[in-house]
Write a protein that holds these residues in place. Structure first.
Motif, PDB file in Angstrom:
ATOM      1  N   HIS A  49       2.270   8.068  -3.148  1.00 55.70           N
ATOM      2  CA  HIS A  49       1.928   8.859  -4.330  1.00 55.70           C
ATOM      3  C   HIS A  49       0.880   9.917  -3.975  1.00 55.70           C
ATOM      4  O   HIS A  49       1.021  11.093  -4.333  1.00 55.70           O
ATOM      5  N   GLN A  50      -0.143   9.507  -3.239  1.00 54.21           N
ATOM      6  CA  GLN A  50      -1.191  10.448  -2.824  1.00 54.21           C
ATOM      7  C   GLN A  50      -0.629  11.553  -1.935  1.00 54.21           C
ATOM      8  O   GLN A  50      -0.943  12.730  -2.110  1.00 54.21           O
ATOM      9  N   MET A  51       0.216  11.176  -0.978  1.00 53.93           N
ATOM     10  CA  MET A  51       0.799  12.175  -0.082  1.00 53.93           C
ATOM     11  C   MET A  51       1.648  13.169  -0.864  1.00 53.93           C
ATOM     12  O   MET A  51       1.592  14.382  -0.639  1.00 53.93           O
ATOM     13  N   ARG A  88       0.821  -1.224   0.000  1.00 50.16           N
ATOM     14  CA  ARG A  88       0.000   0.000   0.000  1.00 50.16           C
ATOM     15  C   ARG A  88       0.845   1.260   0.000  1.00 50.16           C
ATOM     16  O   ARG A  88       0.351   2.343  -0.320  1.00 50.16           O
ATOM     17  N   SER A 133       0.673   3.507  -3.408  1.00 48.80           N
ATOM     18  CA  SER A 133      -0.444   4.433  -3.632  1.00 48.80           C
ATOM     19  C   SER A 133      -0.518   5.487  -2.528  1.00 48.80           C
ATOM     20  O   SER A 133      -0.814   6.657  -2.805  1.00 48.80           O
ATOM     21  N   ASP A 134      -0.230   5.091  -1.290  1.00 47.97           N
ATOM     22  CA  ASP A 134      -0.280   6.054  -0.189  1.00 47.97           C
ATOM     23  C   ASP A 134       0.771   7.148  -0.348  1.00 47.97           C
ATOM     24  O   ASP A 134       0.479   8.337  -0.159  1.00 47.97           O
ATOM     25  N   LYS A 181       1.367  14.007  -3.999  1.00 49.06           N
ATOM     26  CA  LYS A 181       0.479  14.875  -4.792  1.00 49.06           C
ATOM     27  C   LYS A 181      -0.071  15.999  -3.921  1.00 49.06           C
ATOM     28  O   LYS A 181      -0.126  17.150  -4.340  1.00 49.06           O
ATOM     29  N   GLN A 182      -0.467  15.662  -2.699  1.00 49.48           N
ATOM     30  CA  GLN A 182      -0.981  16.679  -1.784  1.00 49.48           C
ATOM     31  C   GLN A 182       0.125  17.645  -1.365  1.00 49.48           C
ATOM     32  O   GLN A 182      -0.110  18.838  -1.227  1.00 49.48           O
ATOM     33  N   ASN A 203       0.728   8.571   8.973  1.00 55.10           N
ATOM     34  CA  ASN A 203       0.508   8.088   7.608  1.00 55.10           C
ATOM     35  C   ASN A 203      -0.741   7.196   7.590  1.00 55.10           C
ATOM     36  O   ASN A 203      -1.281   6.862   8.652  1.00 55.10           O
ATOM     37  N   ALA A 258       5.681  13.794  -6.937  1.00 58.87           N
ATOM     38  CA  ALA A 258       4.699  13.005  -7.666  1.00 58.87           C
ATOM     39  C   ALA A 258       4.606  13.461  -9.115  1.00 58.87           C
ATOM     40  O   ALA A 258       4.799  14.645  -9.414  1.00 58.87           O
TER      41      ALA A 258
END
Length: 135
Positions: free
Chosen positions: A56-58, A50, A53-54, A60-61, A91, A134
């Protein structure tokens, strides 16, 4: 995405961010769940899948470059780095993405090049002080 990472017989070859060391990654199952298996010489590390994806999302934010800050489990991670996030209670999994006690660190060394290979992130390749962001 996981089908692009490879398996035990055909792992993905990678290099650390400074391009100084070779290692491989593949997906396998451990204790009934999928994990990333990182092989560095004779050392084998496991990371929760995981994390891809986690992280990558962080990123991006976060919206900008972030220091990698790779560190062994026994050493503290520099605040505000990918390594610190990979072991933070804040996280998405509430702690370490590394799964093998004693070898849970180095998240900021081994995960970013895989994310770059998968087209999820850009990583710098300097001798020291590498960063990622990202895509």
């Amino acid at each position: 995405m996981k089908d692009k990472i490879g398996n035990k017989t055909s792992p993905t070859p990678l290099k650390t961010p400074p391009l100084s060391s070779d290692y491989t990654m593949h997906v396998d199952e451990k204790d009934g769940r999928e994990v990333l298996v990182c092989t560095v010489g004779k050392t084998i590390l496991h990371y929760d899948i995981r994390c891809l994806s986690d992280l990558h999302q962080m990123l991006k934010q976060h919206g900008d470059w972030m220091d990698l800050g790779g560190a062994d489990e026994q050493k503290p991670a520099k605040a505000g780095t990918v390594e610190a996030w990979g072991r933070s209670e804040n996280n998405p999994i509430g702690g370490w993405y590394g799964l093998k006690k004693g070898l849970r660190g180095r998240f900021g060394v081994y995960i970013p090049p895989l994310m770059e290979k998968l087209g999820l992130a850009e990583v710098t390749h300097e001798a020291k002080g590498n960063k990622m962001r990202a895509l």
